[in-house]
Design a protein around this motif. Structure first.
Motif, PDB file in Angstrom:
ATOM      1  N   GLY A  60      -5.040  27.208  18.593  1.00 28.56           N
ATOM      2  CA  GLY A  60      -5.669  26.988  19.806  1.00 28.56           C
ATOM      3  C   GLY A  60      -7.054  26.907  20.207  1.00 28.56           C
ATOM      4  N   ASP A  61      -8.038  27.084  19.102  1.00 25.51           N
ATOM      5  CA  ASP A  61      -9.353  27.351  19.508  1.00 25.51           C
ATOM      6  C   ASP A  61      -9.547  25.767  19.843  1.00 25.51           C
ATOM      7  N   VAL A  62     -10.490  25.555  20.927  1.00 19.41           N
ATOM      8  CA  VAL A  62     -11.054  24.203  21.166  1.00 19.41           C
ATOM      9  C   VAL A  62     -12.115  23.855  20.223  1.00 19.41           C
ATOM     10  N   ILE A  63     -12.059  22.652  19.455  1.00 22.46           N
ATOM     11  CA  ILE A  63     -12.832  22.371  18.362  1.00 22.46           C
ATOM     12  C   ILE A  63     -13.468  21.036  18.828  1.00 22.46           C
ATOM     13  N   VAL A  64     -14.869  21.032  18.662  1.00 21.98           N
ATOM     14  CA  VAL A  64     -15.622  19.749  19.013  1.00 21.98           C
ATOM     15  C   VAL A  64     -15.734  18.889  17.757  1.00 21.98           C
ATOM     16  N   THR A  65     -15.195  17.631  18.039  1.00 27.64           N
ATOM     17  CA  THR A  65     -14.987  16.642  17.086  1.00 27.64           C
ATOM     18  C   THR A  65     -16.314  15.601  16.816  1.00 27.64           C
ATOM     19  N   SER A  66     -16.821  15.485  18.187  1.00 24.94           N
ATOM     20  CA  SER A  66     -18.021  14.673  18.228  1.00 24.94           C
ATOM     21  C   SER A  66     -18.462  15.074  19.752  1.00 24.94           C
TER      22      SER A  66
ATOM     23  N   THR B 196       0.748  -1.293   0.039  1.00 21.77           N
ATOM     24  CA  THR B 196       0.100   0.070   0.106  1.00 21.77           C
ATOM     25  C   THR B 196       1.018   1.108  -0.040  1.00 21.77           C
ATOM     26  N   ALA B 197       0.623   2.068  -0.824  1.00 23.04           N
ATOM     27  CA  ALA B 197       1.563   3.330  -1.088  1.00 23.04           C
ATOM     28  C   ALA B 197       0.746   4.598  -0.786  1.00 23.04           C
ATOM     29  N   ALA B 198       1.240   5.576  -0.114  1.00 23.92           N
ATOM     30  CA  ALA B 198       0.844   6.769   0.164  1.00 23.92           C
ATOM     31  C   ALA B 198       1.594   7.763  -0.475  1.00 23.92           C
ATOM     32  N   ILE B 199       1.172   8.342  -1.638  1.00 21.44           N
ATOM     33  CA  ILE B 199       1.943   9.138  -2.553  1.00 21.44           C
ATOM     34  C   ILE B 199       1.551  10.591  -2.105  1.00 21.44           C
ATOM     35  N   ILE B 200       2.654  11.368  -1.644  1.00 23.10           N
ATOM     36  CA  ILE B 200       2.529  12.480  -1.151  1.00 23.10           C
ATOM     37  C   ILE B 200       2.422  13.586  -2.331  1.00 23.10           C
ATOM     38  N   THR B 201       1.259  13.946  -2.473  1.00 26.18           N
ATOM     39  CA  THR B 201       1.010  15.002  -3.802  1.00 26.18           C
ATOM     40  C   THR B 201       1.101  16.525  -3.329  1.00 26.18           C
ATOM     41  N   ASN B 202       1.103  16.919  -2.210  1.00 21.58           N
ATOM     42  CA  ASN B 202       1.006  18.275  -1.788  1.00 21.58           C
ATOM     43  C   ASN B 202       1.626  18.630  -0.430  1.00 21.58           C
ATOM     44  N   VAL B 203       2.498  19.572   0.001  1.00 25.47           N
ATOM     45  CA  VAL B 203       2.547  19.813   1.203  1.00 25.47           C
ATOM     46  C   VAL B 203       2.568  21.184   1.370  1.00 25.47           C
ATOM     47  N   LYS B 204       1.785  21.609   2.449  1.00 22.37           N
ATOM     48  CA  LYS B 204       1.407  23.189   2.905  1.00 22.37           C
ATOM     49  C   LYS B 204       1.994  23.251   4.269  1.00 22.37           C
ATOM     50  N   ASP B 205       2.876  24.371   4.489  1.00 23.81           N
ATOM     51  CA  ASP B 205       3.369  24.553   5.802  1.00 23.81           C
ATOM     52  C   ASP B 205       2.580  25.936   6.393  1.00 23.81           C
ATOM     53  N   ASN B 206       2.766  25.829   7.636  1.00 26.48           N
ATOM     54  CA  ASN B 206       2.131  27.087   8.393  1.00 26.48           C
ATOM     55  C   ASN B 206       0.417  27.230   8.196  1.00 26.48           C
ATOM     56  N   VAL B 207      -0.200  26.136   8.155  1.00 21.88           N
ATOM     57  CA  VAL B 207      -1.522  26.178   8.067  1.00 21.88           C
ATOM     58  C   VAL B 207      -2.244  26.047   9.350  1.00 21.88           C
ATOM     59  N   ILE B 208      -3.663  26.538   9.498  1.00 21.03           N
ATOM     60  CA  ILE B 208      -4.383  26.283  10.580  1.00 21.03           C
ATOM     61  C   ILE B 208      -5.060  25.060  10.071  1.00 21.03           C
ATOM     62  N   LYS B 209      -5.204  23.950  11.005  1.00 22.64           N
ATOM     63  CA  LYS B 209      -5.858  22.880  10.412  1.00 22.64           C
ATOM     64  C   LYS B 209      -6.757  22.135  12.001  1.00 22.64           C
ATOM     65  N   VAL B 210      -7.575  21.214  11.389  1.00 21.56           N
ATOM     66  CA  VAL B 210      -8.456  20.441  12.410  1.00 21.56           C
ATOM     67  C   VAL B 210      -8.891  19.216  11.844  1.00 21.56           C
ATOM     68  N   SER B 211      -9.157  18.372  12.805  1.00 21.94           N
ATOM     69  CA  SER B 211      -9.699  16.901  12.426  1.00 21.94           C
ATOM     70  C   SER B 211     -10.482  17.112  11.419  1.00 21.94           C
ATOM     71  N   SER B 212     -10.627  16.377  10.417  1.00 25.80           N
ATOM     72  CA  SER B 212     -11.671  16.318   9.163  1.00 25.80           C
ATOM     73  C   SER B 212     -13.126  16.147   9.857  1.00 25.80           C
ATOM     74  N   SER B 213     -12.875  15.134  10.825  1.00 23.97           N
ATOM     75  CA  SER B 213     -14.254  14.725  11.346  1.00 23.97           C
ATOM     76  C   SER B 213     -14.903  16.178  12.201  1.00 23.97           C
ATOM     77  N   ALA B 214     -14.327  17.086  12.303  1.00 24.33           N
ATOM     78  CA  ALA B 214     -14.900  18.398  12.929  1.00 24.33           C
ATOM     79  C   ALA B 214     -15.725  19.385  12.039  1.00 24.33           C
ATOM     80  N   VAL B 215     -15.302  19.088  10.758  1.00 27.50           N
ATOM     81  CA  VAL B 215     -16.044  20.000   9.660  1.00 27.50           C
ATOM     82  C   VAL B 215     -17.216  19.073   9.023  1.00 27.50           C
ATOM     83  N   GLN B 216     -18.376  20.371   9.293  1.00 24.09           N
ATOM     84  CA  GLN B 216     -19.811  19.772   8.769  1.00 24.09           C
ATOM     85  C   GLN B 216     -20.264  20.705   7.924  1.00 24.09           C
ATOM     86  N   THR B 217     -21.384  20.586   7.364  1.00 32.05           N
ATOM     87  CA  THR B 217     -21.951  21.631   6.364  1.00 32.05           C
ATOM     88  C   THR B 217     -23.410  21.792   6.975  1.00 32.05           C
ATOM     89  N   GLN B 218     -23.894  23.223   6.922  1.00 28.98           N
ATOM     90  CA  GLN B 218     -25.273  23.518   7.189  1.00 28.98           C
ATOM     91  C   GLN B 218     -25.806  24.398   6.266  1.00 28.98           C
TER      92      GLN B 218
END
Length: 409
Positions: free
Chosen positions: A369-375, A309-331
């Motif tokens: 540093g913001d506290v994000i709810v994941t579930s 199984t291969a994980a091909i690194i297609t892009n690397v962005k430095d110094n970005v704000i990121k959260v767990s993908s499970s925390a992102v929702q749509t309304q």
């Protein structure tokens, strides 16, 4: 009269029982309604760092720098000069085989073919010098006669001597091709003779593996050779993986790759994309594109045809704000995350950027540093439910806390 009294008494009892049951039902409903719903939030902080986007693909090992040791001999193994894992050099004796009648016949035929190929090469070399001399002689005759006398190109003597020179030159050029062909035939005959020989030698230098013969073991071949061992040479494994139509445009030669094997626990290897076959192949209506991966290192545990199984690194962005993908929702078409601010659940509109397998870039709306709810887990005293949906019962508020919606920051 007594019957009338009895009827009144029975009617009274029914009324009392009915009222009692009604009171019990009301009590149960009130207790159930007033039961406190307690939420438990699973949270994670928004972080700042590198976001690594990957494409995951599966495939197999197609090359491990192994060269087969083969033989067309027929007979019985008499001697084994090496053992598994020995370092050997090209031409080193590995095994000895006592040939039976069929093996001796094969060896004799292979030797005859070798001698014939050798004689053909000698003849081609001799012819080379003969035709070279003829071409030189015809050229000199043409230059010293027709050319030196300044004969016109339509003069019969000019035409005859020029054609003779051109024909000699063509014959000389053809014999050079004949020599190349004879050389190739000699190499092929020499390999066939070595394959049929009683002595099996190493075809290359390296580590001998996969020995399949022992003294006393019989070897029987017909037209095909028998593989008796392999030589692992210097170099790294090569894998091919299948890319989907969605992913192929993201993958380019030179991109770094991490590779894992189910059969090799707790080991991760690295490599790079060597190339992509963008012609594609179609199977059962699905189109895949084959990518070739070169490993940066090797391991004895990596074997041909292993699944990888291969994980091909297609892009690397430095110094970005990121959260767990499970925390992102749509309304209502708007991307949101849930934050805990002073113990209160708050919906925040966000603008999304790139994403990896597990994390999503937040361009605006959330700070580091913001506290994000994941579930959210809700406990009603008798049972609990887990929800990551923005519509999972949060809008009525928990314990009077409620929620607040704010725009992106």
């Amino acid at each position: 009269m007594s019957n009338h009294v009895k009827i009144l008494v029975m009617s009274h009892k029914r009324v009392v029982i009915g009222i009692s049951l009604a009171l019990v039902a009301i009590f149960v409903i009130v207790k159930t309604t007033n039961r406190q719903v307690t939420p438990t939030y699973q949270t994670a902080m928004a972080t700042k760092g590198a976001l690594i986007s990957t494409v995951t693909a599966s495939g197999t090992i197609v090359a491990t720098n192994n060269i087969d040791v083969t033989s067309t001999a027929n007979g019985q193994v008499s001697k084994v000069y090496v053992k598994e894992g020995d370092n050997v050099i090209k031409g080193q004796k590995l095994f000895e085989i006592t040939q039976d009648a069929i093996g001796q016949q094969h060896q004799s035929q292979a030797y005859a073919s070798y001698i014939s190929a050798k004689n053909s090469l000698n003849s081609a070399n001799a012819n080379y010098y003969t035709l070279q001399a003829a071409a030189f002689s015809a050229n000199q005759k043409f230059m010293n006669d027709a050319v030196s006398r300044n004969l016109v190109t339509t003069d019969p003597t000019y035409i005859q001597e020029n054609d003779a020179w051109l024909a000699s030159e063509a014959n000389f050029n053809n014999v050079q091709n004949s020599i190349l062909s004879s050389q190739a035939n000699l190499v092929s005959a020499a390999i066939a003779y070595q394959q049929a020989s009683s002595t099996v030698v190493s075809p290359a230098s390296g580590l001998i593996q996969n020995i399949t013969v022992v003294p006393g073991m019989g070897i029987v071949t017909s037209t095909n050779s028998t593989t008796v061992a392999s030589i692992q040479t210097e170099g790294n494994p090569v894998a091919t993986v299948n890319l989907s139509q969605v992913d192929v445009s993201k993958v380019k030669a030179g991109q770094k790759v991490t590779l894992r094997f189910d059969s090799i626990a707790d080991a991760t290897f690295t490599g790079k994309i060597a190339g992509i076959n963008k012609l594609g192949t179609v199977s059962s209506g699905v189109t895949n594109y084959l990518a070739t991966i070169e490993f940066d290192s090797s391991s004895p545990a990596i074997l041909p045809n292993m699944s990888v199984t291969a994980a091909i690194i297609t892009n690397v962005k430095d110094n970005v704000i990121k959260v767990s993908s499970s925390a992102v929702q749509t309304q209502n078409g708007q991307s949101v995350v849930r934050e805990l601010r002073n113990g209160q659940l708050t919906y925040v509109d966000v603008k999304l950027g790139e994403n990896s397998d597990t994390e999503t870039e937040i361009i605006s709306g959330v700070n580091e540093g913001d506290v994000i709810v994941t579930s959210v887990t809700t406990d009603t005293g008798s049972s609990s439910t887990n929800s990551t949906s923005p519509f999972g019962g949060l809008r009525g508020g928990f314990g009077g806390g409620g929620f607040v919606r704010v725009g992106g920051r």
